[in-house]
Design a protein around this motif. Structure first.
Motif, short mmCIF file in Angstrom:
data_model
loop_
_atom_site.label_atom_id
_atom_site.label_comp_id
_atom_site.label_asym_id
_atom_site.label_seq_id
_atom_site.Cartn_x
_atom_site.Cartn_y
_atom_site.Cartn_z
N ALA A 1 -32.75 -25.31 -6.51
CA ALA A 1 -32.13 -25.97 -7.67
C ALA A 1 -33.15 -26.18 -8.79
N VAL A 2 -34.41 -26.40 -8.42
CA VAL A 2 -35.46 -26.57 -9.42
C VAL A 2 -35.70 -25.24 -10.13
N ARG A 3 -35.81 -24.17 -9.35
CA ARG A 3 -36.06 -22.84 -9.94
C ARG A 3 -34.92 -22.44 -10.86
N GLU A 4 -33.69 -22.74 -10.42
CA GLU A 4 -32.50 -22.41 -11.21
C GLU A 4 -32.53 -23.14 -12.56
N ALA A 5 -32.93 -24.41 -12.53
CA ALA A 5 -32.95 -25.22 -13.76
C ALA A 5 -33.96 -24.68 -14.77
N LEU A 6 -34.99 -23.96 -14.29
CA LEU A 6 -36.04 -23.47 -15.20
C LEU A 6 -35.84 -22.02 -15.62
N LEU A 7 -34.81 -21.39 -15.05
CA LEU A 7 -34.62 -19.94 -15.24
C LEU A 7 -34.33 -19.54 -16.70
N ASP A 8 -33.33 -20.19 -17.30
CA ASP A 8 -32.92 -19.80 -18.65
C ASP A 8 -34.05 -19.95 -19.66
#
Ligand code: CDP
Length: 210
Positions: free
Chosen positions: A88-95
């Motif tokens: 979830a952390v990685r996903e939040a930083l993806l964009d």
């Protein structure tokens, strides 16, 4: 032009990424600072090992925190690889990272998963590596300007623990992309790494143009 630079802690990624960005006149993003900022924020909120806290910290990330001097503190460094293992952390930083890479003119991004996940279509991918001992020695010198025994042993142990967490995690583990050029920097100084990196980029661009 997008250039991806990945590798373990202390392999010299950020220094070389900065120089390459300067050389080509393009922007640079040290993606490790994003995970460090999330770790710092999560430490302020409570326990960074708690996935809900880490996710909240990632979603609340304020980019002004990327300049915070505490990002390089030992406890923040250790917590960065704990929060970085959470999907979830990685996903939040993806964009943010993908948008950064799409800047007009291009960008250099350094991290662990740039060539594999963030920018799989990067024009050039480098994977910098070095022995754990060489990397720990560099980090020790950065910390105290001199390689003393006790600090070196602690830096080496912390680095090995972090490398292990980064390599075995399921979410975007630290591995070279299939098409990355691997440069072992163990016995090279910064100028030699820079020369090797430029040569590797020139080779990759020449092959793609053909
Ligand atoms: O400077 P150093 O190489 O020691 O670390 P960093 O690049 O600032 O990264 C700190 C931590 O963030 C790493 O140990 C990884 O756990 C995580 N990270 C990541 O998972 N993915 C990235 N693209 C960059 C960093």
């Amino acid at each position: 032009m997008i250039i991806a630079i990945d590798g373990p802690a202390g392999a010299g990624k950020s220094t070389i990424a900065r120089r390459i960005a300067q050389h080509f006149g393009i922007a640079h993003l040290d993606t490790g600072s994003l995970y460090r900022a999330v770790a710092l924020e999560a430490l302020g909120m409570g326990d960074p090992a708690d996935p809900a806290t880490a996710e909240r910290a990632a979603k609340a990330l304020d980019l002004s925190m990327l300049e915070d001097r505490r990002l390089r503190d030992e406890n923040v460094t250790a917590a960065s690889s704990v929060v970085a293992a959470m999907p979830a952390v990685r996903e939040a930083l993806l964009d943010f990272q993908r948008n950064f890479a799409q800047r007009p003119g291009g960008a250099v991004l350094d991290g662990r998963d740039i060539g594999t996940v963030i920018c799989p279509d990067a024009d050039a991918k480098l994977f910098l590596t070095a022995t754990a001992e060489a990397r720990a020695l560099r980090r020790t010198r950065e910390l105290q300007g001199d390689a003393g025994g006790a600090i070196y042993q602690r830096v080496l142990a912390d680095m090995k623990a972090r490398d292990a967490r980064d390599s075995v995690r399921r979410a975007a583990p630290l591995v070279p992309a299939d098409d990355a050029i691997v440069i072992d920097t163990s016995t090279l100084d910064a100028d030699a790494v820079f020369a090797a990196a430029l040569a590797a980029i020139a080779d990759t661009l020449a092959v793609t143009k053909r």
